[in-house]
Design a protein around this motif. Structure first.
Motif: not given
Length: 295
Positions: A93-94, A252-253, A271-273, A278-279
């Motif tokens: 979605x993002x 999500x936050x 990107x960090x989200x 993934x990590x």
């Protein structure tokens, strides 16, 4: 509850909604093109800075909005079925929101030698790079989703408890359907009212168009994720699954926070989200492999 779930979130309903969304996307695209034509011939008046009515390329923005509606439905659809697929839908979605933003900004580019000094062009560059990066990261995320049997999911989760947990998730998913419809309707009516009370289609009516509905939607998702995490404590005490689900909430936050910012910070938060998600998944899978080897 079973009746409502089959009514709103069955495979048949999903296929029917997919066809409806496709028709709406095509019709909305043609209507947007017609509005752009009316603006160009002077039949409609818009603010000089409104990018959505400057160029036919911007018309792609509207059908993408309907595709996003379908993706929101798919997120709710997969919630009771798979945690990781549910999270991957958030990322999809993002990504579509970023792609949609690109189409809106295409018509507002200033192709000059001062590309890196123009704010709009620079943001367009950031978004192009971001779209490629997150598309690849989502590929890695989906590639690392483990397909597991019931016994592999949790050694401490009996079949009966697992069914109870799934039924609770179905109840939450069914409850989300009318909540999302209400929020979407409220956001759309509020935005249309703002335009209707304006003298013309000015920039102020469109400045936050990418955030309409999705700010509230991701806030709801955070509440739902926390609720699912708390409920899961009744059915599992696996450390790595608790950390995985908690990590997905943090992810999500971060996505929700991205709607409160713009420019490069917005891209960094998105990107960090997804990288964080993934990590978390990769480490969780390592824990799973350790448990399998210990059998």
């Amino acid at each position: 509850m079973s009746y409502l779930f089959d009514k709103f979130l069955s495979s048949h309903t999903k296929e029917r909604l997919e066809r409806i969304i496709l028709v709406l996307a095509i019709v909305s695209f043609l209507i947007h093109l017609l509005l752009i034509y009316f603006v160009q011939i002077g039949f409609l008046s818009v603010g000089s800075e409104v990018a959505l009515f400057k160029n036919p390329i911007a018309a792609i923005y509207t059908p993408f909005s309907f595709i996003l509606i379908y993706e929101v439905y798919l997120l709710v659809f997969y919630m009771p079925r798979s945690v990781t697929t549910y999270v991957s839908k958030q990322y999809e979605i993002i990504t579509l929101i970023v792609i949609r933003r690109l189409f809106k900004d295409f018509s507002d580019l200033e192709l000059t030698r001062d590309w890196l000094e123009i704010k709009g062009d620079l943001q367009f560059t950031y978004d192009i790079v971001l779209a490629i990066l997150i598309f690849f990261i989502i590929f890695l995320f989906k590639k690392n989703i483990l397909k597991q049997s019931l016994t592999e999911k949790d050694k401490n989760l009996s079949k009966l408890n697992f069914e109870y947990f799934i039924n609770l998730k179905k109840l939450i998913a069914v409850t989300l359907v009318p909540v999302i419809v209400i929020i979407a309707s409220y956001s759309l009516i509020g935005w249309i009212s703002e335009i209707a009370w304006s003298d013309n289609l000015n920039l102020g009516s469109f400045v936050k168009i990418n955030n309409i509905f999705f700010e509230e939607f991701f806030t709801i998702l955070i509440i739902v994720d926390v609720l699912l995490l708390l409920i899961s404590f009744f059915y599992t005490n696996s450390f790595h699954k608790v950390i995985r689900n908690s990590g997905f909430i943090i992810s999500t936050i971060l996505l929700r926070l991205s709607f409160s910012t713009d420019g490069l910070l917005n891209n960094i938060l998105i990107l960090s989200s997804i990288v964080f998600g993934l990590l978390i998944l990769l480490i969780h899978n390592k824990y799973e492999s350790i448990e399998v080897n210990e059998e």
